[in-house]
Design an enzyme around this catalytic site. Structure first.
Site, mmCIF file in Angstrom:
data_model
loop_
_atom_site.group_PDB
_atom_site.id
_atom_site.type_symbol
_atom_site.label_atom_id
_atom_site.label_comp_id
_atom_site.label_asym_id
_atom_site.label_seq_id
_atom_site.Cartn_x
_atom_site.Cartn_y
_atom_site.Cartn_z
ATOM 1 N N VAL A 15 0.839 -1.202 0.000
ATOM 2 C CA VAL A 15 0.000 0.000 0.000
ATOM 3 C C VAL A 15 0.876 1.254 0.000
ATOM 4 O O VAL A 15 0.635 2.198 -0.755
ATOM 5 C CB VAL A 15 -0.975 -0.011 1.199
ATOM 6 C CG1 VAL A 15 -1.779 1.278 1.234
ATOM 7 C CG2 VAL A 15 -1.916 -1.210 1.119
ATOM 8 N N LYS A 106 -8.012 -0.636 9.479
ATOM 9 C CA LYS A 106 -9.370 -0.883 10.013
ATOM 10 C C LYS A 106 -9.333 -1.644 11.328
ATOM 11 O O LYS A 106 -10.147 -1.406 12.221
ATOM 12 C CB LYS A 106 -10.231 -1.622 8.994
ATOM 13 C CG LYS A 106 -9.644 -2.934 8.545
ATOM 14 C CD LYS A 106 -10.177 -3.339 7.185
ATOM 15 C CE LYS A 106 -9.087 -3.914 6.327
ATOM 16 N NZ LYS A 106 -8.379 -2.994 5.514
ATOM 17 N N GLY A 135 -11.583 0.351 0.458
ATOM 18 C CA GLY A 135 -10.517 0.831 -0.434
ATOM 19 C C GLY A 135 -10.871 2.084 -1.205
ATOM 20 O O GLY A 135 -10.971 3.173 -0.635
ATOM 21 N N LYS A 206 -14.950 -3.143 9.342
ATOM 22 C CA LYS A 206 -15.398 -2.067 8.437
ATOM 23 C C LYS A 206 -16.797 -1.592 8.811
ATOM 24 O O LYS A 206 -17.065 -0.381 8.819
ATOM 25 C CB LYS A 206 -15.358 -2.571 6.993
ATOM 26 C CG LYS A 206 -13.940 -2.893 6.514
ATOM 27 C CD LYS A 206 -13.962 -3.657 5.205
ATOM 28 C CE LYS A 206 -12.566 -4.016 4.737
ATOM 29 N NZ LYS A 206 -12.565 -5.017 3.649
HETATM 30 N N1 HSE Z 1 -9.343 -8.837 2.721
HETATM 31 C C1 HSE Z 1 -10.182 -7.732 2.407
HETATM 32 C C2 HSE Z 1 -11.209 -8.145 1.382
HETATM 33 C C3 HSE Z 1 -9.442 -6.557 1.862
HETATM 34 O O1 HSE Z 1 -11.175 -9.273 0.907
HETATM 35 O O2 HSE Z 1 -12.057 -7.332 1.065
HETATM 36 C C4 HSE Z 1 -8.804 -5.761 2.939
HETATM 37 O O3 HSE Z 1 -9.772 -5.245 3.784
#
Ligand code: HSE
Length: 442
Positions: A15, A106, A135, A206
């Protein structure tokens, strides 16, 4: 363009190098939009020579994160290391110096958000976190600014790309969960230990952040009901489709009737993550593969939809750039008087325990095909005042074990859970009952 703002970043991996690359690519565009020169001062990394998808000039790299945070030249600190221990120390150290901090973390916000935002307030610095949820979708900014004049009555999110990829392939290719999971691991979507994704923990982080922002009090992860997708089988996908539904892992945040804590007013909020039957005709049923989507209903705006890539270096970099712009404008204007990233403002609001919520249900039982079986099951449900909406049972020979699918009218979760436990104990029921909730989006 007179003002220069200096950036320091901790984390130069996938990132971090993505952020460096994206800013290099669109620096002139951002600078002309902001009227600010954006300048890198330092990037702290684990190892100078670790492999990274995009190069970062060696002259910027250090292995000492304190050097970046404490450098008086650094105006904004970007934390991209992940985890909840050292990352917390880093974020707090920068906030204490009054520097705005940008994070994509997060898990950190889920575990320590309340404390970190209190620290931000205390030290007069903002903590930005657009990249922590979905994202590249600017959902934090939309909730914070775009919907500032709305009460968010409902929010439904497909917020985990790995789960959505697995469920989409199960649906479209008739594949079984384990096979698709292995493929997702091979493609690098799911981690070698995929539990964070498929057991719903990543979605919980999230959804907790979105619920906190939407409702103005910090929603603790332990108050969020979570079920992952391990239980979803090909049979469920097929029966759900026959009934007109697609199974998605949904994060659900909704205001439910009633008042918050006694004497304080406030709202009662349902916050949950679980596999959900979504009607084929609903737009979220068409969100496939690794894509994320968030459906938000505001009391003024009505229904809105946000769609995009929820992970990946470039989508995440786009979110970090947006936070860099906000933090840089703060510095340019010497003011934090934009709408703050998070301010508690909902005294007396609370998360409703899942048992106190209502839902429709899909039930799959493995039963012996024998006269009276359906009558016994419907009698247990009837005694709990739970109504059956429709039934599917494929043809079988008497005495064989067959799937029995029941669609259940709206019922309280606690009553349903207890009835299901009784049904599971019947000798004609040959496997633990499978139950998923059905969302009507009313
Ligand atoms: N592993 C997460 C996903 C992405 O599959 O959406 C990072 O939050």
């Amino acid at each position: 363009m007179s003002q220069q703002v200096n950036l320091g970043m901790i984390g130069g991996g996938t990132v971090g190098s993505g952020v460096y690359h994206a800013l290099s690519r669109n620096r002139a565009l951002m600078e002309s939009r902001l009227g600010i020169r954006l300048n890198w001062v330092g990037v702290a990394v684990k190892e100078i020579d670790e492999p990274r998808p995009y190069p970062i000039p060696r002259s910027l790299l250090t292995t000492d994160w304190t050097q970046v945070v404490n450098d008086p030249q650094v105006n904004i600190v970007i934390e991209l290391v992940g985890g909840t221990t050292i990352a917390k120390t880093m974020v707090l150290a920068a906030l204490k110096l009054g520097k705005p901090v940008i994070t994509a973390n997060k898990a950190l916000l889920s575990a320590h958000g309340e404390e970190l935002f209190a620290a931000a307030q205390k030290y007069g610095a903002n903590l930005y976190y657009e990249a922590s949820v979905c994202g590249g979708i600017p959902i934090i900014k939309a909730l914070r600014e775009g919907f500032v004049g709305n009460r968010i009555t409902h929010l439904y999110g497909i917020v985990n790309g790995t789960c959505n990829y697995i469920l989409s392939r199960m649906q479209h290719e008739g594949a079984e969960f384990e096979d698709v999971l292995r493929e997702a691991q091979r493609l690098g979507y799911a981690e070698a230990d995929p539990s964070l994704d498929i057991d719903g923990h990543d979605a919980r982080h999230k959804i907790g952040i979105l619920a906190s922002l939407a409702h103005g009090f910090w929603v603790r992860p332990e108050d969020i009901y979570v079920e992952g997708i391990r239980q979803v089988t090909q049979a469920d996908i097929r029966f759900a489709a026959q009934l007109g539904y697609t199974i998605k892992l949904l994060g659900i945040i909704k205001t439910v009737p009633g008042r918050g804590k006694a004497g304080e007013g406030g709202a009662r909020i349902q916050v949950a993550v679980h596999p959900t039957l979504v009607p084929h005709r609903h737009v979220l049923a068409s969100v496939n593969d690794v894509f994320n989507a968030v459906f938000v209903r505001g009391d003024v705006v009505g229904d809105t939809l946000f769609y995009g890539r929820g992970a990946g270096k470039d989508a995440t970099a786009s979110a970090v750039l947006s936070d860099i712009a906000d933090a840089a404008l703060e510095i340019k204007h010497g003011t934090r008087h934009r709408i703050p990233p998070f301010v508690p403002h909902a005294n007396g609001s609370s998360v409703v325990p899942m048992d106190h919520t209502m839902s429709r249900y899909y039930l799959r039982l493995s039963v012996v095909d024998r006269p009276g079986v359906l009558a016994r099951i419907s009698s247990i449900l009837g005694q709990a005042n739970i109504g059956i909406m429709s039934v599917i049972q494929p043809e079988a020979h008497e005495g064989q074990t067959v799937p029995l699918i029941l669609m259940i009218h709206d019922a309280p979760n606690a009553a349903m859970r207890k009835a299901l436990a009784k049904i599971g104990r019947l000798t004609v029921v040959k496997a633990p009952p499978v139950m998923f909730r059905v969302e009507t989006f009313d």
